[in-house]
Design a protein around this motif. Structure first.
Motif, mmCIF file in Angstrom:
data_model
loop_
_atom_site.group_PDB
_atom_site.id
_atom_site.type_symbol
_atom_site.label_atom_id
_atom_site.label_comp_id
_atom_site.label_asym_id
_atom_site.label_seq_id
_atom_site.Cartn_x
_atom_site.Cartn_y
_atom_site.Cartn_z
ATOM 1 N N ALA A 1 0.829 -1.207 0.000
ATOM 2 C CA ALA A 1 0.000 0.000 0.000
ATOM 3 C C ALA A 1 0.868 1.263 0.000
ATOM 4 O O ALA A 1 0.568 2.238 -0.699
ATOM 5 C CB ALA A 1 -0.929 -0.009 1.206
ATOM 6 N N LEU A 2 1.946 1.242 0.777
ATOM 7 C CA LEU A 2 2.842 2.403 0.850
ATOM 8 C C LEU A 2 3.479 2.678 -0.507
ATOM 9 O O LEU A 2 3.521 3.832 -0.966
ATOM 10 C CB LEU A 2 3.929 2.153 1.892
ATOM 11 N N GLN B 1 1.083 4.325 -2.821
ATOM 12 C CA GLN B 1 0.928 5.760 -2.559
ATOM 13 C C GLN B 1 2.112 6.547 -3.111
ATOM 14 O O GLN B 1 1.939 7.622 -3.701
ATOM 15 C CB GLN B 1 0.806 5.999 -1.054
ATOM 16 N N GLU C 1 2.156 7.395 -6.820
ATOM 17 C CA GLU C 1 1.335 8.521 -7.248
ATOM 18 C C GLU C 1 2.150 9.804 -7.302
ATOM 19 O O GLU C 1 1.840 10.720 -8.071
ATOM 20 C CB GLU C 1 0.138 8.684 -6.302
ATOM 21 N N THR C 2 3.189 9.874 -6.482
ATOM 22 C CA THR C 2 4.082 11.027 -6.488
ATOM 23 C C THR C 2 5.169 10.882 -7.538
ATOM 24 O O THR C 2 5.506 11.841 -8.243
ATOM 25 C CB THR C 2 4.735 11.205 -5.103
#
Length: 287
Positions: free
Chosen positions: A230-231, A234, A237-238
């Motif tokens: 999950a990390l 995320q 996305e950056t």
């Protein structure tokens, strides 16, 4: 057989770039297969191991190397339904399974501390033993690129070490045996895309422990991997290059910028060579 033909053709055509090429690149870059090998391709019933089996089949049929394959499936205590799904998928994909039984799930179900770790260790030991009995010198596991970078972060965040999942290993307990990971550079998203394209249904983790605790907080042993997945999602996305940079970090370790390291000879601290380094100053030594 028509479905099987479609699956095999897609590996060489539609999914040549995301699946076949990184598979071949890992084989070549890490010298995973040699002429004369007899390899136990370990089948768990999940998408990763089933894809690995087809890729290994294609390499055996059309590649330059000459080696033998045994498609080894252990039943550690699957439900009858899950075991049948593995057998049906293997038949549909023309993967000739060699199946053997164990009672690992019964053992792990009664363990409170790190059951996923224990299960993985026991599975690997059983696979090594059976593969060796069948005359194999290597076992192939279906860990992919995402498993590798998740392992790097897990070791940093929860183990306090910088370590990774290696593309191949010598067995410590089974002399002459090696473990190889042919999907080492294949990304999970591409495996999922291949699976969905062919509308294939494979097992998730089918152990009773996972089914019991599926909705519980992720502080149970193997569930840390879900946190890392999950990390990383995320962070992507950056920066879409985040996973590639994590992977590259363990291939570009600058030992002059590491406080300490360890190997078979023990721990090594940067102060051991600090005085020698002062006699040969470099441009970037003062920060």
């Amino acid at each position: 057989m028509e479905k099987c033909d479609q699956i095999e053709r897609s590996l060489i055509k539609k999914y040549r770039k995301p699946l076949w090429r990184p598979f071949i690149k890992a084989i070549q870059e890490y010298d995973l297969i040699a002429n004369g090998d007899k390899i136990a391709v370990c089948i768990s019933g999940g998408k990763d191991s089933m894809l690995m089996a087809k890729l290994m089949q294609e390499l055996q049929r059309h590649g330059p190397l000459r080696f033998e394959l045994v498609f080894l499936a252990m039943n550690p205590g699957y439900s009858e339904q899950n075991q049948q799904q593995i057998l049906d998928n293997a038949a549909m994909m023309a993967i000739p399974l060699t199946v053997f039984e164990s009672s690992i799930f019964d053992v792990v179900e009664n363990v409170d501390s790190s059951p996923c770790y224990l299960c993985a260790r026991m599975r690997r030991g059983n696979l090594y033993q059976k593969a060796q009995e069948l005359g194999c010198n290597k076992i192939a596991l279906g860990h992919h690129f995402d498993d590798v970078i998740e392992t790097i972060l897990m070791n940093m965040f929860y183990g306090g070490t910088i370590e990774t999942m290696m593309p191949k290993l010598h067995s410590r307990n089974f002399e002459g045996m090696e473990l190889i990971r042919p999907l080492y550079q294949v990304k999970e998203a591409d495996i999922i895309a291949w699976k969905d394209y062919h509308q294939l249904t494979f097992l998730q983790c089918a152990c009773r422990f996972t089914e019991m605790y599926d909705n519980q907080p992720s502080d149970l042993g193997g569930f840390k991997r879900k946190e890392m997945k999950a990390l990383i999602g995320q962070l992507r996305e950056t920066s879409p290059l985040i996973d590639a940079n994590i992977f590259q970090s363990v291939q570009s370790v600058n030992l002059e910028k590491i406080i300490s390291s360890r190997d078979r000879d023990g721990r090594h601290h940067f102060l051991e060579k600090y005085a020698d380094g002062a006699e040969r100053p470099q441009q970037d030594m003062v920060e």
